[in-house]
Design a protein around this motif. Structure first.
Motif, mmCIF file in Angstrom:
data_model
loop_
_atom_site.group_PDB
_atom_site.id
_atom_site.type_symbol
_atom_site.label_atom_id
_atom_site.label_comp_id
_atom_site.label_asym_id
_atom_site.label_seq_id
_atom_site.Cartn_x
_atom_site.Cartn_y
_atom_site.Cartn_z
ATOM 1 N N THR A 124 -30.893 28.121 -29.954
ATOM 2 C CA THR A 124 -29.972 28.833 -30.595
ATOM 3 C C THR A 124 -29.139 29.122 -29.561
ATOM 4 N N ALA A 125 -27.819 29.945 -29.864
ATOM 5 C CA ALA A 125 -26.747 29.911 -28.828
ATOM 6 C C ALA A 125 -27.647 30.965 -27.676
ATOM 7 N N TRP A 126 -28.553 31.568 -27.654
ATOM 8 C CA TRP A 126 -29.386 32.087 -26.605
ATOM 9 C C TRP A 126 -29.500 31.240 -25.292
ATOM 10 N N ASP A 127 -29.798 29.861 -25.580
ATOM 11 C CA ASP A 127 -30.103 28.832 -24.620
ATOM 12 C C ASP A 127 -29.137 28.819 -23.584
ATOM 13 N N SER A 128 -28.091 29.369 -23.877
ATOM 14 C CA SER A 128 -27.058 29.242 -22.721
ATOM 15 C C SER A 128 -27.170 30.158 -21.781
ATOM 16 N N LYS A 129 -28.142 31.206 -21.982
ATOM 17 C CA LYS A 129 -28.280 32.474 -21.175
ATOM 18 C C LYS A 129 -29.439 32.104 -20.392
ATOM 19 N N VAL A 130 -30.400 31.415 -20.736
ATOM 20 C CA VAL A 130 -31.841 30.971 -20.072
ATOM 21 C C VAL A 130 -31.725 29.525 -19.911
ATOM 22 N N PRO A 131 -32.683 28.964 -18.871
ATOM 23 C CA PRO A 131 -33.732 30.148 -18.228
ATOM 24 C C PRO A 131 -32.690 30.310 -17.130
ATOM 25 N N VAL A 132 -33.208 31.635 -16.478
ATOM 26 C CA VAL A 132 -32.618 32.170 -15.318
ATOM 27 C C VAL A 132 -33.103 31.525 -14.150
ATOM 28 N N THR A 133 -32.244 31.244 -13.342
ATOM 29 C CA THR A 133 -32.663 30.214 -12.122
ATOM 30 C C THR A 133 -32.104 31.227 -10.775
ATOM 31 N N ILE A 134 -32.647 30.928 -9.725
ATOM 32 C CA ILE A 134 -32.309 31.536 -8.539
ATOM 33 C C ILE A 134 -30.655 31.494 -8.093
ATOM 34 N N GLY B 170 -28.431 31.007 -10.440
ATOM 35 C CA GLY B 170 -27.918 31.926 -11.388
ATOM 36 C C GLY B 170 -27.744 33.407 -10.815
ATOM 37 N N VAL B 171 -29.000 34.126 -10.294
ATOM 38 C CA VAL B 171 -28.733 35.326 -9.826
ATOM 39 C C VAL B 171 -28.123 35.495 -8.649
ATOM 40 N N VAL B 172 -28.363 34.730 -7.706
ATOM 41 C CA VAL B 172 -27.370 34.791 -6.436
ATOM 42 C C VAL B 172 -25.856 34.887 -6.923
ATOM 43 N N SER B 173 -25.352 33.794 -7.650
ATOM 44 C CA SER B 173 -24.205 33.681 -7.917
ATOM 45 C C SER B 173 -23.665 34.895 -8.588
ATOM 46 N N HIS B 174 -24.138 35.461 -9.690
ATOM 47 C CA HIS B 174 -24.124 36.818 -10.194
ATOM 48 C C HIS B 174 -23.823 37.883 -9.362
ATOM 49 N N ALA B 175 -24.600 37.942 -8.388
ATOM 50 C CA ALA B 175 -24.907 38.965 -7.165
ATOM 51 C C ALA B 175 -23.318 39.015 -6.505
ATOM 52 N N LEU B 176 -22.690 37.685 -6.239
ATOM 53 C CA LEU B 176 -21.616 37.336 -5.448
ATOM 54 C C LEU B 176 -20.536 37.277 -6.516
ATOM 55 N N LEU B 177 -20.559 37.115 -7.779
ATOM 56 C CA LEU B 177 -19.455 37.220 -8.544
ATOM 57 C C LEU B 177 -18.745 35.738 -8.486
ATOM 58 N N ILE B 178 -19.722 34.748 -8.588
ATOM 59 C CA ILE B 178 -18.850 33.421 -8.284
ATOM 60 C C ILE B 178 -19.598 32.497 -9.254
ATOM 61 N N HIS B 179 -20.597 33.182 -10.479
ATOM 62 C CA HIS B 179 -21.051 32.518 -11.254
ATOM 63 C C HIS B 179 -20.167 31.648 -12.324
ATOM 64 N N ASN B 180 -18.836 32.128 -12.496
ATOM 65 C CA ASN B 180 -18.143 31.496 -13.130
ATOM 66 C C ASN B 180 -17.510 30.045 -12.707
#
Length: 370
Positions: free
Chosen positions: A114-124, A126-136
């Protein structure tokens, strides 16, 4: 003068993006394309972020436009502190909450078709880039955990462009040069570095268009005609709905066009408000329930997507017509997502609202609407 229609427009954009994500989440991946053709209009919700960016430039430029030298109140440092306080705590709360949920609930960190697949699996990463606001900056990280937050990273990066690029250009060469430079620079990044297209760096041009709308309201002398605004909206939005695939592939161009039309709309509505010549559009966008939703639309944007995605996963084993599946998501999951978003707003976001937003909230409260 405050312009409540901006909050109403923000609410409509937020509702549009929620409907769009409900549409994209329906059933298995791409299964939503099998819905009746009338559902294609929901693709307009994909342009909601462009509207948010124009509104952001418009609102942030309003106090600057009245300054003789176009300087930010308190300087760059204070401006960035205000922006960080406004958007970062709710962002980290939403991403952190969903990260814990995905990692702890069995099955949520797995692909499901499903479209949920773009949200997972969560990777290291992904977590670090979200924390730094560079995941885009990466398609691999951009949609992980809470998909819509890619635009929060982009907006945060654009905040730095305002004092370091756009305002200096504005002071030295004027608004037209600043806007044109912003648009061309954003397009250049798209053509030279397409690998970072997820970040939509052409949004810096939309932000500048919002700034230009604000400057024109405060200092301009040319009056925008309503017919011209209607024509601009039709020319940009009708193709966006009718030929979504093409418009999506040409997002750098189509979103800039939509941004320009929205900037014109803001100028026209602000000018009519200032001259006390309000129209039916003002009656709609300044309707108190809409203004209220606009006041907590950031929470709605941050919180809604994973809830609707999880609801689709829950419904997936139940055989039913696709239209019925969408109806259940729209009539059950969407209200649940809205209620949780409002709770998130009450618990977290409102503690970090600007003085303008607090004043609107106080007005609405005094009228017995909250």
């Amino acid at each position: 003068m405050t312009f409540e229609f901006a909050d109403g427009l923000r609410a409509i954009a937020a509702i549009g993006v929620v409907l769009f994500h409900t549409y994209t989440y329906t059933g298995l991946s791409e299964q939503n394309q099998l819905l009746p053709v009338v559902f294609k209009i929901l693709n307009l919700g994909d342009f909601a972020v462009a509207i948010f960016i124009v509104l952001s430039g418009f609102v942030l430029m309003l106090p600057v436009a009245t300054s003789p030298d176009l300087y930010l109140r308190g300087g760059i440092g204070e401006y960035l502190k205000r922006r960080a306080r406004r958007i970062l705590p709710p962002y980290y709360a939403a991403v952190g909450g969903y990260l814990v949920l995905i990692l702890l609930v069995p099955g949520l960190n797995e692909e499901t078709g499903t479209a949920w697949d773009s949200k997972v699996p969560v990777t290291i990463g992904g977590v670090v880039s979200h924390a730094l606001l560079i995941h885009n900056l990466s398609p691999e990280w951009g949609y992980q955990i809470d998909g819509p937050t890619w635009s929060v990273a982009t907006e945060w990066q654009i905040y730095f462009a305002m004092p370091l690029l756009l305002l200096p250009l504005w002071r030295r060469f004027g608004g037209r040069a600043a806007v044109l430079t912003a648009i061309l620079l954003g397009w250049a990044v798209h053509f030279l570095f397409p690998q970072v297209d997820l970040a939509h760096f052409w949004f810096v041009g939309l932000f500048a268009l919002g700034m230009a709308a604000s400057w024109h309201v405060r200092r301009g002398s040319v009056r925008v005609r309503g017919g011209f605004v209607v024509a601009a909206l039709l020319v940009t939005l009708v193709p966006a709905a009718a030929a979504f695939g093409l418009m999506h592939r040409l997002a750098w161009l189509s979103e800039t066009a939509v941004g320009a039309a929205v900037a014109l709309l803001l100028v026209w509505m602000a000018q009519r408000s200032a001259s006390d010549e309000k129209t039916w559009a003002h009656s709609l966008l300044e309707w108190n329930p809409l203004v209220k939703v606009g006041n907590w639309s950031y929470s709605l944007y941050l919180v809604h997507s994973p809830i609707i995605g999880i609801a689709n996963l829950i419904l997936l084993p139940w055989p039913m017509p696709l239209v019925a599946r969408f109806a259940l998501l729209a009539c059950v999951a969407m209200p649940i997502a809205a209620a949780i978003s409002y709770g998130f707003h009450r618990l977290i976001e409102r503690r970090f609202m600007t003085s303008h937003q607090r004043s609107i909230r106080s007005t609405i409260s005094s009228q017995g609407l909250i």
